[in-house]
Design an enzyme around this catalytic site. Sequence first.
Site, short mmCIF file in Angstrom:
data_model
loop_
_atom_site.label_atom_id
_atom_site.label_comp_id
_atom_site.label_asym_id
_atom_site.label_seq_id
_atom_site.Cartn_x
_atom_site.Cartn_y
_atom_site.Cartn_z
N THR A 1 -4.68 -7.76 10.76
CA THR A 1 -5.07 -6.62 10.27
C THR A 1 -4.74 -5.35 10.88
OG1 THR A 1 -7.03 -7.57 9.02
CG2 THR A 1 -6.94 -5.11 9.13
N ASN B 1 -1.75 -0.14 7.34
CA ASN B 1 -1.27 -1.42 7.65
C ASN B 1 -0.47 -2.15 6.53
OD1 ASN B 1 -3.26 -2.36 6.03
ND2 ASN B 1 -4.37 -3.17 7.35
N ARG C 1 3.22 -6.74 9.23
CA ARG C 1 2.65 -5.67 10.23
C ARG C 1 3.08 -5.55 11.52
NH1 ARG C 1 -3.08 -7.54 7.74
NH2 ARG C 1 -3.38 -6.06 5.77
N ARG D 1 -0.77 -15.13 4.25
CA ARG D 1 -1.72 -14.46 5.51
C ARG D 1 -0.94 -14.57 6.89
NH1 ARG D 1 -5.83 -11.00 4.05
NH2 ARG D 1 -6.74 -11.38 5.94
N PHE E 1 -15.83 2.18 6.51
CA PHE E 1 -14.49 2.67 6.20
C PHE E 1 -14.22 2.84 4.64
CE2 PHE E 1 -14.88 -1.96 6.65
CZ PHE E 1 -14.14 -2.44 5.85
N HIS F 1 -1.94 -5.66 1.64
CA HIS F 1 -3.28 -6.29 1.43
C HIS F 1 -2.90 -7.70 0.76
CE1 HIS F 1 -6.95 -7.83 -0.40
NE2 HIS F 1 -6.27 -8.07 -1.29
N LYS G 1 0.87 -1.26 0.07
CA LYS G 1 -0.05 -0.10 0.03
C LYS G 1 0.85 1.55 -0.01
CE LYS G 1 -3.84 -2.38 2.32
NZ LYS G 1 -4.63 -2.29 3.53
#
EC number: 2.7.4.6
Length: 151
Positions: free
Chosen positions: A92, A113, A103, A86, A57, A116, A9
Amino acid sequence: MERALLILKPDAVQRGLIGAIISRFEQRGLKFQGLKLMQVDEALARRHYAEHEGKSFFEGLVKYITSAPVVVAVVAGKPGTVELVRTMVGATNPAKAAPGTIRGDFGVDIGRNLIHASDSPESGERETAIFFQPHELIGDWNRTLDGWIYE
């Protein structure tokens, strides 16, 4: 091979974490089938995050993901790759992410964060088709080290 889509991101790109994050997936033995730096436009963001439309959101997420360049990648591996990815990404909310996860090690705020990752093999295929044309992907290419990673 099972595939997962990754999006580094805007915060990951702006903080100069591209190499640190990408190297974790390579070191784990996953193959990159596609990788590109891009600017996500609003239509693409809305298509990708369509399942969240109507949630409180959603608009902020669209604004954020379109605010600066992102790195989009497809990683592939044996069955269970999405689950592995994951786990590597972490919870998250970075405040709840375990140390050793992306993270947990680099994240600070749930709204920033870093990454994705597809949440299922089906999502991996669907999301890959949103961000990549078939000719942009390298399929099941051989690495000399694969025999040292997979039985």
